[in-house]
Design an enzyme around this catalytic site. Structure first.
Site, PDB file in Angstrom:
ATOM      1  CB  CYS A 111      -1.067   0.026   1.214  1.00  0.00           C
ATOM      2  SG  CYS A 111      -1.544   1.657   1.722  1.00  0.00           S
ATOM      3  CD  GLU A 112       0.274   5.271  -4.285  1.00  0.00           C
ATOM      4  OE1 GLU A 112       1.221   4.804  -5.090  1.00  0.00           O
ATOM      5  OE2 GLU A 112      -0.404   6.047  -4.667  1.00  0.00           O
ATOM      6  CG  HIS A 113      -2.321   5.939   0.642  1.00  0.00           C
ATOM      7  ND1 HIS A 113      -3.465   5.029  -0.096  1.00  0.00           N
ATOM      8  CD2 HIS A 113      -2.214   6.845  -0.207  1.00  0.00           C
ATOM      9  CE1 HIS A 113      -3.673   5.602  -1.077  1.00  0.00           C
ATOM     10  NE2 HIS A 113      -2.980   6.721  -1.435  1.00  0.00           N
ATOM     11  CG  HIS A 114      -1.024   3.136   5.431  1.00  0.00           C
ATOM     12  ND1 HIS A 114      -2.343   2.972   4.730  1.00  0.00           N
ATOM     13  CD2 HIS A 114      -1.460   3.900   6.629  1.00  0.00           C
ATOM     14  CE1 HIS A 114      -3.169   3.924   5.184  1.00  0.00           C
ATOM     15  NE2 HIS A 114      -2.700   4.518   6.417  1.00  0.00           N
ATOM     16  CD  GLN A 152      -7.671  -4.315  -4.088  1.00  0.00           C
ATOM     17  OE1 GLN A 152      -7.316  -4.150  -2.755  1.00  0.00           O
ATOM     18  NE2 GLN A 152      -8.527  -5.057  -4.518  1.00  0.00           N
ATOM     19  CG  HIS A 180      -5.604  -2.873   1.382  1.00  0.00           C
ATOM     20  ND1 HIS A 180      -5.076  -1.868   0.655  1.00  0.00           N
ATOM     21  CD2 HIS A 180      -6.303  -3.734   0.406  1.00  0.00           C
ATOM     22  CE1 HIS A 180      -5.726  -1.957  -0.556  1.00  0.00           C
ATOM     23  NE2 HIS A 180      -6.268  -3.364  -0.630  1.00  0.00           N
ATOM     24  CB  CYS A 182      -2.742  -0.083   6.111  1.00  0.00           C
ATOM     25  SG  CYS A 182      -3.302  -0.061   4.608  1.00  0.00           S
TER      26      CYS A 182
END
Ligand SMILES: [Zn+2]
Length: 223
Positions: A111-114, A152, A180, A182
């Site tokens: 996940c590119e956010h976390h 995703q 995910h 996260c």
């Protein structure tokens, strides 16, 4: 006034991606892999030191270098265009027009956010217009795009677009069902939930074709 970091935090927590393209800078590959590993190693050292960890401890000594290598060579190795699987295709004269489904392709992404893992399965299908690819090629294309910081939805679209290009047809579809970490291990800690995304191209936009694909996915193939 809302601080910019807060806004960006909200965007990330809700896993909202902004584009089908991985947001890379134009100088993304000016540095060699080895140069990147050396720099990231220092960055990881800095993070762990800031957290108060003793990097002279035997157990932690190798961590910065290990993480740097893993980032560049493994979990984010799919950023580099040179690593894209070659697109060799074959003519298929006998099964023209039939749907081919490759299901339960294992996905390990991030996940590119976390920067936490996304683990799941992809189901990919296409209707040949006379060109086919080897089955393992589909797995390799999925794996290539998974090995990036990802959202995703974007991963799903990138897989479809690449196969459309390779197979020279719009008739490609992909469904991804993934967990995910996260979401599952932090934040709201919802262990059971998974996220389903789908992209249907060409004939897969038609009800009947789409349903056939989804029925194949549901088939129990535990042997
Ligand atoms: Zn996340």
């Amino acid at each position: 006034m809302i601080h910019n970091d807060d806004l960006n935090d909200q965007l990330g927590e809700n896993h909202i991606g902004t584009s089908a393209r991985t947001p890379l800078r134009s100088d993304a590959f000016d540095k060699s892999d080895d140069e990147k590993i050396a720099l990231i190693k220092k960055d990881v050292e800095s993070i762990l030191t800031t957290l108060g960890l003793d990097l002279t401890d035997d157990s932690l000594k190798g961590t910065p270098n290990r993480v740097a290598k893993m980032f560049v060579k493994e979990i984010f190795g799919g950023l580099h265009p040179h690593k894209k699987p070659s697109s060799s295709t074959f003519d298929n004269k006998y099964k023209y027009g039939e749907m081919l489904v490759e299901k339960n392709i294992t996905i390990y992404s991030t996940c590119e956010h976390h920067l936490l893992p996304i683990v799941g399965r992809a189901h990919v299908a296409y209707i040949s217009n006379g060109t086919v690819v080897g089955l393992s090629k589909m797995n390799r294309i999925v794996d290539y795009f998974a090995k990036r910081p990802q959202v995703q939805e974007r991963l799903t679209i990138q897989i479809v677009q690449e196969l459309q290009k390779v197979l020279n047809t719009d008739d490609v579809a992909c469904v991804i069902d993934a967990k995910h970490l996260c979401v599952n291990s932090r934040g709201i800690r919802d262990i059971e939930s998974s996220t389903v995304t789908a992209e249907f191209g060409g004939k897969f936009k038609e009800d009947k074709v789409r349903r056939e694909f989804l029925d194949y996915i549901k088939l129990d193939t535990t042997f």
